[in-house]
Design a protein around this motif. Structure first.
Motif, PDB file in Angstrom:
ATOM      1  N   GLY A   1      37.080  36.368  36.109  1.00  0.00           N
ATOM      2  CA  GLY A   1      37.433  37.341  37.130  1.00  0.00           C
ATOM      3  C   GLY A   1      38.536  38.292  36.705  1.00  0.00           C
TER       4      GLY A   1
ATOM      5  N   GLY B   1      33.250  44.146  40.623  1.00  0.00           N
ATOM      6  CA  GLY B   1      33.282  42.819  41.223  1.00  0.00           C
ATOM      7  C   GLY B   1      31.932  42.397  41.770  1.00  0.00           C
TER       8      GLY B   1
ATOM      9  N   THR C   1      29.689  39.275  40.314  1.00  0.00           N
ATOM     10  CA  THR C   1      29.188  38.169  41.128  1.00  0.00           C
ATOM     11  C   THR C   1      27.707  37.916  40.847  1.00  0.00           C
ATOM     12  OG1 THR C   1      30.836  38.633  42.838  1.00  0.00           O
ATOM     13  CG2 THR C   1      28.928  37.322  43.489  1.00  0.00           C
TER      14      THR C   1
ATOM     15  N   ASN D   1      27.586  36.236  37.625  1.00  0.00           N
ATOM     16  CA  ASN D   1      28.095  34.870  37.755  1.00  0.00           C
ATOM     17  C   ASN D   1      27.183  34.020  38.642  1.00  0.00           C
ATOM     18  OD1 ASN D   1      30.070  32.969  37.013  1.00  0.00           O
ATOM     19  ND2 ASN D   1      31.190  33.272  38.920  1.00  0.00           N
TER      20      ASN D   1
ATOM     21  N   VAL E   1      33.107  36.794  42.486  1.00  0.00           N
ATOM     22  CA  VAL E   1      34.133  37.211  41.539  1.00  0.00           C
ATOM     23  C   VAL E   1      34.935  38.337  42.194  1.00  0.00           C
ATOM     24  CG1 VAL E   1      34.628  38.202  39.283  1.00  0.00           C
ATOM     25  CG2 VAL E   1      32.719  36.595  39.537  1.00  0.00           C
ATOM     26  N   THR E   2      36.211  38.092  42.407  1.00  0.00           N
ATOM     27  CA  THR E   2      37.107  39.122  42.931  1.00  0.00           C
ATOM     28  C   THR E   2      37.986  39.599  41.792  1.00  0.00           C
ATOM     29  OG1 THR E   2      37.149  38.040  45.096  1.00  0.00           O
ATOM     30  CG2 THR E   2      38.868  39.684  44.652  1.00  0.00           C
ATOM     31  N   PRO E   3      37.748  40.782  41.247  1.00  0.00           N
ATOM     32  CA  PRO E   3      38.477  41.231  40.053  1.00  0.00           C
ATOM     33  C   PRO E   3      39.991  41.131  40.230  1.00  0.00           C
ATOM     34  CG  PRO E   3      36.679  42.729  40.538  1.00  0.00           C
ATOM     35  CD  PRO E   3      36.774  41.794  41.707  1.00  0.00           C
TER      36      PRO E   3
ATOM     37  N   PRO F   1      40.463  34.077  41.209  1.00  0.00           N
ATOM     38  CA  PRO F   1      39.474  35.168  41.278  1.00  0.00           C
ATOM     39  C   PRO F   1      38.040  34.679  41.441  1.00  0.00           C
ATOM     40  CG  PRO F   1      40.990  35.450  39.427  1.00  0.00           C
ATOM     41  CD  PRO F   1      41.191  34.061  39.939  1.00  0.00           C
ATOM     42  N   ILE F   2      37.774  33.439  41.064  1.00  0.00           N
ATOM     43  CA  ILE F   2      36.441  32.880  41.209  1.00  0.00           C
ATOM     44  C   ILE F   2      36.380  32.109  42.517  1.00  0.00           C
ATOM     45  CG2 ILE F   2      34.660  31.436  40.173  1.00  0.00           C
ATOM     46  CD1 ILE F   2      35.399  33.906  38.528  1.00  0.00           C
TER      47      ILE F   2
END
Length: 747
Positions: A359, A506, A510, A513, A518-520, A538-539
């Motif tokens: 992330g 982001g 996701t 992933n 995923v939040t950068p 971030p994950i």
């Protein structure tokens, strides 16, 4: 001699004797001693009263000021902010032998004395009274008091206060605390206050990595920082500081703090040349600003950040950052000529690159120069993401197990009608939205895979209604887009809301992933002497099914291999991505990813004369329309394949659909899966536009079963060239509120 003369002589002698005896009686040694003792007692009493009246004050404002230090992920300093270049460090972070260099230089009896040096203070007072200026001789405690509580004034009252406060501080504080305060508040030259800033300024390292030779030089500097700075010192200055350095080390040997053999092996540690303090120019300001904003979102008050004292380590990879900057320069800015083309002044680029496994934001491009354009193009959310939103519709369809209106499951090989201006229908009723495909292209029956490849507006507008606009909006929000201000209307399906490269990176991370959010994250670590921020991971959690995420990734590989994103195609590396070109060509996007790296690149038309006003990109660099498959895709490819350093990988997909796992289905219907027979899959013979040159389709939030009338006035001309695959066909979007479909771009 006669009797009269003898008598007069005796009288004169008597008078002299009387006079002499009177003076001796008045100035006897007992009286003088008594007077001296009286004066001493009076002075002591006065000092005692002074001692009682003088409190230990609050620290002066200057002593508490610190800078914030921003670092790359590898620990190298990116920037310092704040009025004072100081970063306070605890004594435990300063090597023990380095601490002793300061004691050896300034005050060998530091751990035994009461905090003052009466002889040195008296000498300083006499020099002050005689106008000879500054004098040495103060203890470390006194110098700390002067730095931290008082000021540098050379006055009798300030020196007396220094004496009193030093006695009180020595009684109240531990010696190690005083030593740490002294080392952290002293000025070392080169604009550095405190040992941490000095270690960076003179040796390019943190204080905890200093050796005894380097510590002795920094301790020697305190006597005359400007004169002893090796980079600017005269031959005399170099000679004096070398002697001072030797003096410090010899004192350490004398006190048993350094072995004689080790001392003899030490060589003078010539410091590095001075470097200008990193400013906010170029990308630095964008990175610092993004980090500060993220900390505030994590709950840190802006005032706390501005007060200084923070060491903020970013996830930014220094090498990748430089590669992203180079890619933008190589593929875009080097081709712009704002002196001869007005439109080239209006081109703004933004990009964000994310590691989908952690992330972390490993690179960010906010614009050509922060000091010239403070708005960060990497984080701004005022431009439409256009067709880069379409994958979210398909992901929502799979995640919600949605069906077309005749009950056919929506998959990569599901067939829709892709004709231009086909009205969107919900349960047999037209919803008042008839979007145009780019270049007015009629695609006829086309499967979802090919519709994604060619970015067919009519297919995804209908798919959004089939899934349910509220469900699509919810999926987009779950994936990380800010959908609070986006109305659930058909125009939403064409990316008519606002978004930033940071957000889109982001969202696609996701998908990469496998549906886990995923939040950068810009910030890797944020530390303060008094607190450490517990950063959010971030994950996050699974926000859409792995099947939905992997199916979307699989479909997006087709966009790269056989669609609008062919400029990023690579025979050795699996790539998924989507182009986007917004209404009136005000923005152009490419957001794409490999298994190891996700990057979103956006180009934005912003008036050079009126920052914030959106203008067209058409004509940039002497070309025509700017599409997502053009400059943005080329920047993406130049950066990504350089950043991967030759490493190749394949997507680990758990799906049975999409271009990555099987050849895309043809648009010819099969007995098992025929085109939907709902009105949405039939080309409309009814005109969808009134007499104006802007397509109109009525309100978007209320269904209607009445067709619009009239003919469009802007039909494509005969013999119009077939759009190039890299043109991002169908990437134009409608207006944000979905009231009217947009006017298509034309070659």
């Amino acid at each position: 001699m006669g009797r009269a003369e003898a008598r007069r002589e005796r009288q004169r002698g008597t008078r002299r004797a009387k006079k002499s005896g009177g003076i001796r009686r008045f100035f006897t040694w007992k009286k003088l001693l008594g007077t001296f003792l009286g004066l001493c007692l009076l002075g002591m009493a006065a000092f005692y009263v002074f001692y009682l009246l003088v409190p230990v004050p609050e620290a002066n404002a200057q002593a508490k000021l610190q800078s914030n230090v921003y670092k790359y992920s590898n620990g190298k300093i990116l920037a310092r902010t704040g009025e004072v270049n100081r970063e306070i460090v605890g004594l435990e972070k300063i090597p023990r032998d380095v601490r002793y260099t300061f004691i050896a230089a300034e005050n060998k009896t530091f751990y035994q004395d009461s905090g003052i040096d009466l002889k040195g203070t008296a000498r300083g007072l006499l020099k002050t009274l005689s106008g000879q200026g500054k004098a040495g001789g103060s203890t470390i405690t006194q110098q700390y008091v002067k730095n931290y509580y008082l000021n540098q004034d050379q006055t009798i009252s300030r020196k007396l206060k220094e004496l009193v406060i030093s006695l009180k501080v020595d009684q109240r504080l531990d010696k190690d605390d005083i030593l740490a305060g002294y080392i952290n508040t002293s000025f070392y030259g080169r604009g550095a206050y405190g040992i941490q800033a000095a270690a960076q300024a003179y040796y390019g390292i943190d204080a905890e990595k200093l050796n005894v030779a380097q510590g002795a030089y920094l301790a020697a500097l305190l006597q005359a920082p400007s004169q002893y700075d090796w980079a600017v010192a005269t031959p005399t200055g170099k000679k004096l500081v070398t002697e001072r350095w030797n003096y410090v080390l010899d004192n350490m040997v004398e006190e048993g703090w350094l072995g004689k053999a080790e001392r003899d092996s030490l060589k003078f540690p010539v410091p590095i040349p001075p470097k200008p303090a990193p400013g906010m120019e170029g990308q630095t300001g964008y990175l610092v600003k993004a980090a500060k904003q993220e900390l505030m979102r994590q709950g840190v008050d802006e005032a706390d950040i501005d007060a200084g004292g923070w060491t903020i380590t970013l996830n930014i990879d220094e090498k990748k950052q430089k590669k992203l900057q180079r890619a933008v320069e190589q593929e875009l800015t080097s081709k712009l000529d704002p002196e001869t083309r007005e439109v080239d002044k209006d081109v703004q680029a933004g990009a964000v690159s994310v590691d989908p496994k952690t992330g972390g934001v490993v690179a960010l491009y906010g614009g050509q120069d922060f000091v010239k354009h403070e708005i960060s193009n990497a984080t701004r959310t005022d431009y439409q993401p256009a067709s880069t939103f379409k994958p979210l519709i398909f992901a929502s369809a799979v995640d919600n197990q949605a069906e077309t209106q005749d009950g056919t499951p929506i998959r990569a090989n599901t067939v829709y009608n892709g004709d231009n201006r086909r009205p969107v229908v919900d349960q047999g009723r037209k919803v008042g939205f008839a979007p145009e495909n780019e270049d007015y292209t009629d695609y006829g029956d086309i499967d979802v895979q090919h519709a994604m490849n060619k970015s067919v507006n009519t297919v995804f507008a209908q798919m959004g209604v089939d899934v349910g606009l509220d469900k699509v909006k919810q999926t987009a929000s779950d994936l990380g887009m800010n959908m609070d201000k986006a109305p659930a209307v058909p125009a939403m399906t064409l990316g008519a809301m606002g978004a930033s490269p940071l957000q889109m990176a982001g969202v696609y991370a996701t998908l990469d992933n496998h549906g886990t959010l995923v939040t950068p994250a810009i910030v890797k670590k944020a530390e303060h002497r008094e607190r450490t921020v517990e950063l959010k991971d971030p994950i996050g959690e699974q926000v859409i099914s792995r099947d939905a995420a992997d199916a979307t990734t699989s479909v997006l590989t087709g966009v790269v291999n056989d669609g609008t994103g062919t400029n990023v195609r690579n025979r050795d590396q699996a790539v998924a991505g989507k182009t986007g070109t917004s209404d009136d060509n005000k923005s152009a996007w490419f957001t794409g990813y490999t298994p190891d790296l996700v990057t979103s690149v956006g180009l934005f038309g912003e008036s050079a004369d009126d920052h914030g006003k959106q203008v067209t990109l058409r004509g940039t660099a002497g070309g025509d329309r700017v599409n997502g498959g053009g400059f943005p895709a080329k920047i993406w490819a130049a950066y990504t394949f350089d950043a991967l350093n030759g490493k190749t990988s394949e997507f680990d997909l758990e799906t049975d659909q999409g271009a990555a796992v099987q050849p895309p289905a043809t648009s010819t219907a099969t007995p098992e899966e025929s085109p939907s027979t709902s009105p949405s899959d039939k080309p409309s013979d009814e005109p969808t536009q009134g007499p104006t040159d802007e397509p109109t389709s009525g309100p978007t939030d209320q269904p209607t079963d009445q067709p619009t009338t009239g003919q469009p006035t802007d039909e494509p001309t005969a013999g119009q060239p077939t759009p190039d695959p890299t043109d991002g066909a169908g990437d134009t979007t409608g207006p944000p509120q979905g009231g009217k479909p947009s006017k298509p771009s034309k070659p």
